[in-house]
Enzyme design. Sequence first.
Site, short mmCIF file in Angstrom:
data_model
loop_
_atom_site.label_atom_id
_atom_site.label_comp_id
_atom_site.label_asym_id
_atom_site.label_seq_id
_atom_site.Cartn_x
_atom_site.Cartn_y
_atom_site.Cartn_z
N GLY A 260 -78.99 -32.50 -17.77
CA GLY A 260 -78.10 -33.62 -17.47
C GLY A 260 -78.85 -34.94 -17.54
N ARG B 19 -59.95 -43.33 0.19
CA ARG B 19 -59.21 -42.77 -0.94
C ARG B 19 -58.25 -41.66 -0.58
NH1 ARG B 19 -64.18 -42.79 -5.29
NH2 ARG B 19 -64.10 -45.05 -5.48
C1 LIG Z 1 -64.05 -43.13 -14.11
C2 LIG Z 1 -65.03 -43.00 -12.99
C3 LIG Z 1 -65.39 -44.11 -12.23
C4 LIG Z 1 -66.30 -44.01 -11.20
N1 LIG Z 1 -66.65 -45.13 -10.49
C5 LIG Z 1 -67.60 -45.03 -9.53
C6 LIG Z 1 -68.05 -46.19 -8.84
O1 LIG Z 1 -67.60 -47.30 -9.09
N2 LIG Z 1 -69.01 -46.05 -7.90
C7 LIG Z 1 -69.55 -44.84 -7.60
O2 LIG Z 1 -70.45 -44.77 -6.77
N3 LIG Z 1 -69.14 -43.72 -8.25
C8 LIG Z 1 -68.19 -43.79 -9.20
N4 LIG Z 1 -67.79 -42.66 -9.85
C9 LIG Z 1 -68.46 -41.38 -9.58
C10 LIG Z 1 -69.80 -41.34 -10.27
O3 LIG Z 1 -69.73 -42.02 -11.50
C11 LIG Z 1 -70.28 -39.93 -10.55
O4 LIG Z 1 -70.11 -39.13 -9.44
C12 LIG Z 1 -71.75 -39.93 -10.90
O5 LIG Z 1 -72.02 -40.88 -11.89
C13 LIG Z 1 -72.21 -38.57 -11.35
O6 LIG Z 1 -73.51 -38.65 -11.86
P1 LIG Z 1 -74.32 -37.36 -12.25
O7 LIG Z 1 -75.62 -37.82 -12.76
O8 LIG Z 1 -74.32 -36.43 -11.10
O9 LIG Z 1 -73.46 -36.64 -13.37
P2 LIG Z 1 -72.90 -37.17 -14.82
O10 LIG Z 1 -73.10 -38.61 -15.01
O11 LIG Z 1 -71.52 -36.62 -14.93
O12 LIG Z 1 -73.82 -36.46 -15.83
C14 LIG Z 1 -73.75 -35.11 -16.13
C15 LIG Z 1 -74.77 -34.82 -17.19
O13 LIG Z 1 -74.91 -33.41 -17.31
C16 LIG Z 1 -74.84 -33.04 -18.66
N5 LIG Z 1 -74.24 -31.70 -18.69
C17 LIG Z 1 -73.15 -31.26 -18.03
N6 LIG Z 1 -72.95 -29.95 -18.29
C18 LIG Z 1 -73.93 -29.58 -19.12
C19 LIG Z 1 -74.26 -28.34 -19.74
N7 LIG Z 1 -73.57 -27.24 -19.53
N8 LIG Z 1 -75.35 -28.32 -20.57
C20 LIG Z 1 -76.09 -29.44 -20.78
N9 LIG Z 1 -75.82 -30.62 -20.20
C21 LIG Z 1 -74.75 -30.69 -19.39
C22 LIG Z 1 -74.03 -34.07 -19.34
O14 LIG Z 1 -74.39 -34.13 -20.69
C23 LIG Z 1 -74.43 -35.33 -18.57
O15 LIG Z 1 -75.58 -35.88 -19.16
C24 LIG Z 1 -66.86 -42.75 -10.90
C25 LIG Z 1 -66.51 -41.63 -11.64
C26 LIG Z 1 -65.58 -41.74 -12.67
C27 LIG Z 1 -65.21 -40.52 -13.42
#
Ligand SMILES: Cc1cc2nc3c(=O)[nH]c(=O)nc-3n(C[C@H](O)[C@H](O)[C@H](O)COP(=O)(O)OP(=O)(O)OC[C@H]3O[C@@H](n4cnc5c(N)ncnc54)[C@H](O)[C@@H]3O)c2cc1C
Lengths: 249, 637
Positions: free
Chosen positions: B40, B330
């Site tokens: 990720g 929310r």
């Molecule tokens: C539209 C939207 C708006 C938001 N706005 C806000 C905000 O204003 N403030 C806030 O705090 N939060 C916000 N959130 C929530 C927040 O953005 C997310 O919870 C957070 O960014 C998640 O980050 P992460 O690094 O955990 O996962 P992600 O950013 O989802 O990254 C997941 C990664 O895992 C990889 N991956 C997934 N499955 C696999 C697999 N099987 N094999 C290989 N790679 C894989 C993907 O390629 C990606 O790189 C928002 C969410 C959304 C959807």
Amino acid sequence: MDLTLYVWRQKGPEQPGRLEQYRAGNISAEMSFLEMLDVVNDDLIRKGVEPIAFDHDCREGICGTCSQVINGVPHGPEERTTVCQLHMRHFRDGDSIYIEPWRARAFPIIKDLIVDRSALDHLIQAGGYVSVHTGGVPDANAILISKPDADMSMDAAECIGCGACVAACPNGSAMLFTAAKVTQLAMLPQGRPEAKKRVCMMTEEMMKEGFGNCSNHYECQAACPKGIKVSFIAKLNREFIKAFDSHGE
Amino acid sequence: MILDGKCPSGPLPEKWDRHRRSLKLVNPANKRKYRIIVVGTGLAGASAAATLGELGYNVDVFCYQDSPRRGHSIAAQGGINAAKNYPNDGDSIFRLFYDTVKGGDFRAREANVYRLAQVSNNIIDQCVAQGVPFARDYAGYLDNRSFGGAQVSRTFYARGQTGQQLLLGAYSAMSRQIKAGTVRLYPRTEMLDLVTVDGEAKGITVRDMVTGEIASYAGDAVCLCTGGYANVFYLSTNAMGSNVTAAYRAYKKGAFFANPCYTQIHPTCIPVSGDHQSKLTLMSESLRNDGRCWVPGEKGDNRPPHEIPEAERDYYLERKYPGFGNLAPRDIASRSAKEVCGEGRGIGSSGYGVYLDFADAIKRLGENVIRERYGNLFEMYERITGEDAYNRPMRIYPAPHYTMGGLWVDYNLESTLPGLFVLGEANFSDHGANRLGASALMQGLADGYFIIPYTIADYLARTAPGGVSTGNAEFRKSADDAADLVKRLLSINGKRTVNDFHRELGRIMWDDAGMARSEEGLEQALKKIPELRDRFWNDVKIIGSGYELNQELEKAGRVADFLEFGELLVLDALHRNESCGGHFRVEYQTADGEARRDDDNFSYVAAWEFNGSDKRPVLHREPLAFENVVPDVRSYK
Ligand SMILES: Cc1cc2nc3c(=O)[nH]c(=O)nc-3n(C[C@H](O)[C@H](O)[C@H](O)COP(=O)(O)OP(=O)(O)OC[C@H]3O[C@@H](n4cnc5c(N)ncnc54)[C@H](O)[C@@H]3O)c2cc1C
Ligand code: FES
């Protein structure tokens, strides 16, 4: 509405490609362009035809994954709009639509409408960062940045890295992409210490990756879904000259 | 089994410091002997890979997109919280901690949340140093805005693209390490399995999404940063590729899955327009700073909004929650919208919508100020709906958005499988039963920049580097299993498309396990899901082969996992006989329709252990102890 699509199909990087004709029936004005393609693909699958491969992910115009040339224009007819944000209300019943991949020397085709854009990542790796380690940095308000500078930096930082600028450019140049990153960091005090090195490394990498030169067509600005301006290219040039001057010193 | 979250003892403000002192270190010369796998490249993964690479470890990083800059964190709009108290409005680390614990309806660990609030300030400093262009005022200082569930302004933002800017910061830091050779990048590569050797996580099996080749990678530890599972509802604000596959396959290899029923339905999304709909678009919560939610006071009032006089409108959030008004958290805002639509007062052709009105703010501040604050969001709204929100109120409705549940981790972010660490939205750690706005970005970066570098060292220091290689029998078995799964999917050759099945699953999940859940509905879902899963495995149609780029095959693998995982989510929702945060059971509500929590019986984390495909998973509990706050009734009145 009913539409006729002419879609670029190409099995793999080494295989020849060609435009295939498909019918897109029962398309509603509310659909996005990619939802229209979903409908076409589900039809193709039911008929036993391999669906059209295209890149997409966020479908809200921010991840920069979607990448299609529609009727000769990267991201299609609407200004400042990615393909995933383009809606079918901008088309009319009976229209013919030509859909092709990004075409540029630095973006080899992988399959159908999907191209390899890793060259853009290589540009960032060449110097599109501030060399700061995690931890041990000053308080965020210790460095004041005037609002106009911060705003201009943000204007440049809005680039989503989709590559439409490269696809639109007759020379396949990545000048707008590179200029946006150079400007974002050059506008901020944090970016200044490495400004010279950055602009040199990134422009050198542009050549290596097979991007063309800029000869002021401004097609990049017209195609950019985020409204990144060619004035940043002028900024890049100024930064480059500054760097060059001091090299000579 | 009673699970131990391994929270350090001592006074709350000293826990993390004391704990860090007790963690083992890996000396600089030895770091390069270790290899860490990071799956990720969202905020959590990119920040972890960059930081671990800088420290000198070898890092292999994977993502399914063509570039690591496209992780779904990029889509976050509104902002990121920190306890800087720059506006001098009464914020503090303790208040951020308290708001987050309360916002989560007292279903998160105190120690974790306090640590999150502590490092929040470092995150802002770090991002500014990287060149993240946060919004500033005319004197050049950083600007803040307010978000739901808080009465202070603590949210830092970069126009409506905060996630993008933070992610590009982390991506740049990681790119620097790629150039330095400490990080190796594998884009367009999907993790299909976790490899365990003698009960410890030692690698992953992946499919190269361009060639179709299945391969395994070995490491000394694995970090999953693979995001949330809101796409189990089919329609959500997540990216099309967001999936539960990585987390779910780790669960099948022995990592416990915690609180899967804690899902967040975001109150302000653009309503569904038809069956073709493939995803839903969020309108940032920050809009509720200036927008007012209302519906007509009377049922069936079909007049256009501007013809409905002030006195005949119901500003339902301001009426019900005068203390927080339009900035109610929310879960509460979503349920209120559902409630007024249920009463027949919803707007738009479907009746599933409410207005978010900016007329007053425009009158008060002028259109220019509103344009400056939210211009790109209004533009996005117009692009999708064809309507101009400066002149008529936005139409919005709740949509699945975020998942608080995730793989269970202890205070070190380590799962029940030694060597498997889980970061960001993929873990369950900090948000309890409901996440406050602008806290997910904070958590992802806290995990990646400031926590994992310490806690993973403690594990590695106790592990001999390079202990296993992909020649190990477990790796071969994992690769064979993954290849078999691909073959099985391709051999079905039925009649229905993958999307068909996903849509149907989504309908079940939304109707029976969405905003309001009942025992009856959940029981029904427990019958419908396995039946749908059966049909999927007999009737799905995937064209093409496994040895090429095949997007239908990719989707099918993800939907196959959602079809199993959905059942786990429902099971968890059924067992939790209370309402808390995003989990609302209609049987457990107060006379005025608020969630009724049951601390005597449910003040615990529910962690599920996989127990074979045909058996029910086993429930384990981690009791939650509150030493510094009193879990009271969450009131926003
Ligand atoms: C539209 C939207 C708006 C938001 N706005 C806000 C905000 O204003 N403030 C806030 O705090 N939060 C916000 N959130 C929530 C927040 O953005 C997310 O919870 C957070 O960014 C998640 O980050 P992460 O690094 O955990 O996962 P992600 O950013 O989802 O990254 C997941 C990664 O895992 C990889 N991956 C997934 N499955 C696999 C697999 N099987 N094999 C290989 N790679 C894989 C993907 O390629 C990606 O790189 C928002 C969410 C959304 C959807
Ligand atoms: S799919 Fe993300 S920008 Fe179009």
